[in-house]
Design a protein around this motif. Sequence first.
Motif, short mmCIF file in Angstrom:
data_model
loop_
_atom_site.label_atom_id
_atom_site.label_comp_id
_atom_site.label_asym_id
_atom_site.label_seq_id
_atom_site.Cartn_x
_atom_site.Cartn_y
_atom_site.Cartn_z
N MET A 74 0.72 -1.43 0.06
CA MET A 74 -0.15 0.07 -0.16
C MET A 74 0.91 1.32 -0.10
O MET A 74 0.46 2.55 -0.78
CB MET A 74 -1.11 -0.01 1.14
N THR A 75 2.00 1.22 0.70
CA THR A 75 2.85 2.42 0.72
C THR A 75 3.40 2.69 -0.71
O THR A 75 3.49 3.69 -1.39
CB THR A 75 4.09 2.24 1.63
N LEU A 76 3.70 1.27 -1.39
CA LEU A 76 4.18 1.74 -2.84
C LEU A 76 3.06 2.33 -3.63
O LEU A 76 3.13 3.23 -4.63
CB LEU A 76 4.48 0.32 -3.55
N ASP A 77 1.83 1.84 -3.39
CA ASP A 77 0.72 2.36 -4.20
C ASP A 77 0.70 3.86 -3.81
O ASP A 77 0.31 4.86 -4.65
CB ASP A 77 -0.56 2.01 -3.51
N ARG A 78 0.58 4.52 -2.71
CA ARG A 78 0.26 5.68 -2.31
C ARG A 78 1.57 6.64 -2.43
O ARG A 78 1.30 7.60 -3.03
CB ARG A 78 -0.05 5.63 -0.71
N ILE A 79 2.74 6.15 -2.49
CA ILE A 79 3.98 7.14 -2.50
C ILE A 79 4.54 6.97 -3.50
O ILE A 79 5.08 7.86 -4.34
CB ILE A 79 4.83 6.76 -1.44
N PHE A 80 4.70 5.57 -4.41
CA PHE A 80 5.34 5.42 -5.65
C PHE A 80 4.62 5.31 -6.89
O PHE A 80 5.32 4.75 -7.75
CB PHE A 80 6.53 4.28 -5.31
N GLY A 81 3.42 5.26 -6.69
CA GLY A 81 2.45 5.15 -8.08
C GLY A 81 2.39 3.65 -8.29
O GLY A 81 1.92 3.50 -9.67
N ALA A 82 2.50 2.59 -7.60
CA ALA A 82 2.03 1.38 -8.00
C ALA A 82 0.66 0.97 -8.08
O ALA A 82 -0.12 2.05 -7.75
CB ALA A 82 2.82 0.35 -7.35
N HIS A 83 0.30 0.29 -8.51
CA HIS A 83 -0.98 -0.52 -8.63
C HIS A 83 -1.66 -1.76 -8.37
O HIS A 83 -2.44 -2.61 -8.86
CB HIS A 83 -1.50 -0.35 -10.19
N PHE A 84 -1.32 -1.95 -6.90
CA PHE A 84 -1.74 -3.11 -6.16
C PHE A 84 -3.32 -3.02 -6.00
O PHE A 84 -3.88 -3.81 -6.22
CB PHE A 84 -0.85 -3.46 -5.06
N PHE A 85 -3.82 -2.16 -5.29
CA PHE A 85 -5.01 -2.21 -4.69
C PHE A 85 -5.65 -0.85 -5.30
O PHE A 85 -6.86 -0.51 -4.86
CB PHE A 85 -4.91 -2.02 -3.12
N THR A 86 -5.44 -0.37 -6.32
CA THR A 86 -6.02 0.99 -7.00
C THR A 86 -7.13 0.29 -7.83
O THR A 86 -7.34 -0.82 -8.11
CB THR A 86 -4.99 1.71 -7.88
N LEU A 87 -8.20 1.27 -8.10
CA LEU A 87 -9.28 1.21 -9.01
C LEU A 87 -8.75 1.04 -10.25
O LEU A 87 -9.28 0.44 -11.23
CB LEU A 87 -10.42 1.91 -8.81
N MET A 88 -7.41 1.76 -10.64
CA MET A 88 -7.14 1.84 -11.97
C MET A 88 -6.08 0.92 -12.44
O MET A 88 -5.42 0.23 -11.64
CB MET A 88 -6.69 3.27 -12.29
#
Lengths: 203, 102, 650
Positions: free
Chosen positions: C247-261
């Motif tokens: 989730m940290t990668l999603d929020r800070i580094f723009g990864a897409h593990f848990f995003t809707l996109m």
Amino acid sequence: MSHDEAIDPNQPLEFQTEKSRLNILGFWIFLGAEIALFGTLFATYFVLTGRLADGPGPSELFELRGVLIETFILLTSSFTCGIAIHEMRRGSRKGLMIWFILTMLLGLGFLYFEIEEFIHYIHEGASLQTSAFWSAFFTLLGTHGAHVSLGIGWMTMILIQLARNGLNSTTARKAFIISLYWHFLDVVWIFIFTGVYLLGMVM
Amino acid sequence: MTQNSHSNFPWNHVIGFILSIALTLLSVWIALYTSLSITAIIWIIVSLAIIQAGIQLFMFMHIREGEGGAQVFTMVYSAIIGVIIVAGTIWVINSMMHSMSM
Amino acid sequence: MQLDEFFVTGDPLIYGADVSIILSLIGIIFVLTKYKKWKWLWNEWLTTVDHKKLGVMYIISAVLMLFRGGVDAMLMRAQLTLPNNEFLDSSHYNEIFTTHGTIMIIFMAMPFLIGLMNVVVPLQIGARDVAYPFLNAVSFWTFFMGAMLFNISFIIGGSPSAGWTSYVPMAGNELSPGPGQNYYLLGLQVAGIGTLLTGINFLVTILKMRAPGMTLMRMPMFTWSSAITCVLIIFAFPVLTVALALMTLDRIFGAHFFTLMDGGMPMLWANLFWIWGHPEVYIVILPAFGIFSEVISTFSRKNLFGYKAMVYSMVVIALLSFIVWVHHFFTMGADASVNSFFSLTTMAIAIPTGVKIFNWLLTLYKGRIKINTAMLWSLAFIPNFVIGGVTGVMLAMAAADYQYHNTYFLVAHFHYVLISGTVYACFAGLYYWYPKVFGHKLNETLGKISFWIFVIGFNVCFFPMYFLGFAGMPRRVHTYAEDTGWFELNAVASVGGVLMAIGFVIIVYNIYYSIRYAERVKTGDPWDGRTLEWSTPAPVPYYNFAKIPDVHGLDPYWQIKKEGKQELDIEEERLEQIHMPDNSGVPVIMSVLLFIAGFGLVFEWMWMAIAATIGVIVTMIMRSFDPDEGHHVEVEEIKEIERNVRRKED
């Protein structure tokens, strides 16, 4: 001499003190935790397989040649690391250090090819931000790569200590523990090779 | 392992090394150069990977030395947990994706 | 970033908190400087590797966190007492229930129990310290710094507000912009390091450092429960580590593990969170079971009924707790086969738990029961926990769960298991082991008063919530309309909440009161205990045992007393010098650096995160080169210390 420091000469050097035996057992348990950690990363990767958004897929980018080179380098480094411990048990500090240095060089070679592979993928438009699949790919592989880098740094520290303090029950234990760590990274790689690359190329 | 064998040629390591190279090549061949079904390929190459992991543990990592029993138990237990995490997650998530697409 | 974005502004409650934090900091610094205590603080506490002192620091931190989480709870009750209340707005309310849940589970329940484990386990198994005293200090300080990182969110940058489960997309960047959610991720990550290390440390300690003769099946039940807890920690916490990192990668580094996109999958977060989350529930309940077993056995003056059944039921729980996690999200849309499987495993795990209830009841049966505060908490636990457990089985039925889920029925259920299980156990353990550490008992009268007020308050507070759930009140709503008919029960619950708060205040006052006025205990065995920790003097010398005891059965100290064996005669006994670990400043420095790295990531100031991470690596290298050989305590010094502690007993 108190109980904690009793030397048991019938054991290999790295098992001779109570502290060493505790540390080695603790490290095995830590490896158990690492299995749970990589298990979670694998679970994430498998679930996100095929979720490519508009990005490229693995079968377009994975190339057997590079992956096989990385695999053989890492397998060989695991072998040289094993020989290092074999030399240590023969009481040869020189042998231990030479085979450790070889192991580290192979580790660096592995990292070189892995980073080159990553750069290639990024050029082809597949990065951490591209899609869920590539996020999972780079995180799983990146975590393994970070472990390898840490292992190289750690091995350097132990080589310095071996050069300074010679081979004694403390340095022997430390060398043995880093060898466990290094072999374990190879175990993880086997599953990456199978689960990520081979399956990625088949499916 | 007896004290004696330490000074001998490291047969364990050499055999383990050859085996791991051979098993790697075998799984490449099975995955990419045979016409088995996907399911069969997955089962075979995952089994080969597990054998290879066992080679590392038993031939390279001296798992039976020291607290051998506890160490083997730890690895077996972690393997079970690992399988639960991976297989469980795939099962649960696939089930939810399936019902969402209905 | 503007300064008024950095500090949380505009809320009088938070200004009040700012002022009180600044005043207490000034107060602490003033007192330390005035009485020249800085050096003492550093030498005796900040750098200590003594498991007893670390345990005390864990428990003090946990009580502070209980206060913080309790204030959150009071604010929620204040808001919900009246319909259409305007005391807190919805976003403020969201923040408060998020921090309440996270703090109570991660920073209160676990550290309190780990604190008791630290104090008690080495003493119970006849060891002089844990397997890795240095790592034990790292564990404490990473927990503490993680807790601080999480806690400063409400004055600097803003609190997380996506619930303690942080479900996405709620916790994603779009719906939770700003640093709040990052605090959650990094605070838990830093504290999680410590928890994992504790798990490994105590498991090895219990496996390898038991006194001669103490076989696995002769270990005290609290030690057993700690061992199983460690196994759960070791295999569950890495999953949390990964989930938080993703989730940290999603929020800070723009990864897409848990995003809707871009292919991300929000459901995966829930799945990973609960693979950790369910074992976590057992991590906070098993040591509680261990504490109750010790207390009930001691004050029934009998050995524990069905010792083996107790052990095996915990082993079964250790396995089953890893295959029940989907029951936390039955309604997320898995098909019938998945839900049925997890429904069955969930009901199955109630069986070993039920076995334990009967064990405790049969231990009490025909015992010569002594009622005191520790025992009262244990006796109240049994009926209250059964209520929580039975409603848990109701929730375990997937089909029925579609009705109960997300209502106050669930809220009532998990408070019934967590408060009457974990919190009662913490208090029971506190009263029970307090004299061992501090050399005096806590006052019994105040203890009993606080017990009755708290327990009555607890039931008044949470029992009505079952009915609020049946009446359809959803959890996590910040207010409700008048015509829902929920007002009366909510008002009753709030009264109960106030009673619990009063009970807590009396407990804290009791500590102060007892330090000042309680009679010092004359023996290390004030309760006529059964296990080895009571064979040491109180307060315990830092090396624990002048001579490692020999163990010949279950409840070894009881056996020694029954056989009328002489206590250790310090003049006659042939003592040997004792090897003890040295103090180290590295753990606290390393943890402060981790705090700074985490803080940098929270605000996405990469220079700060990278610099502090390099600092952490430097401390690790320093540690690698530290020979850490420890020191020896000479026989004369041991005799001197033992004479002093034992002189009081005459």
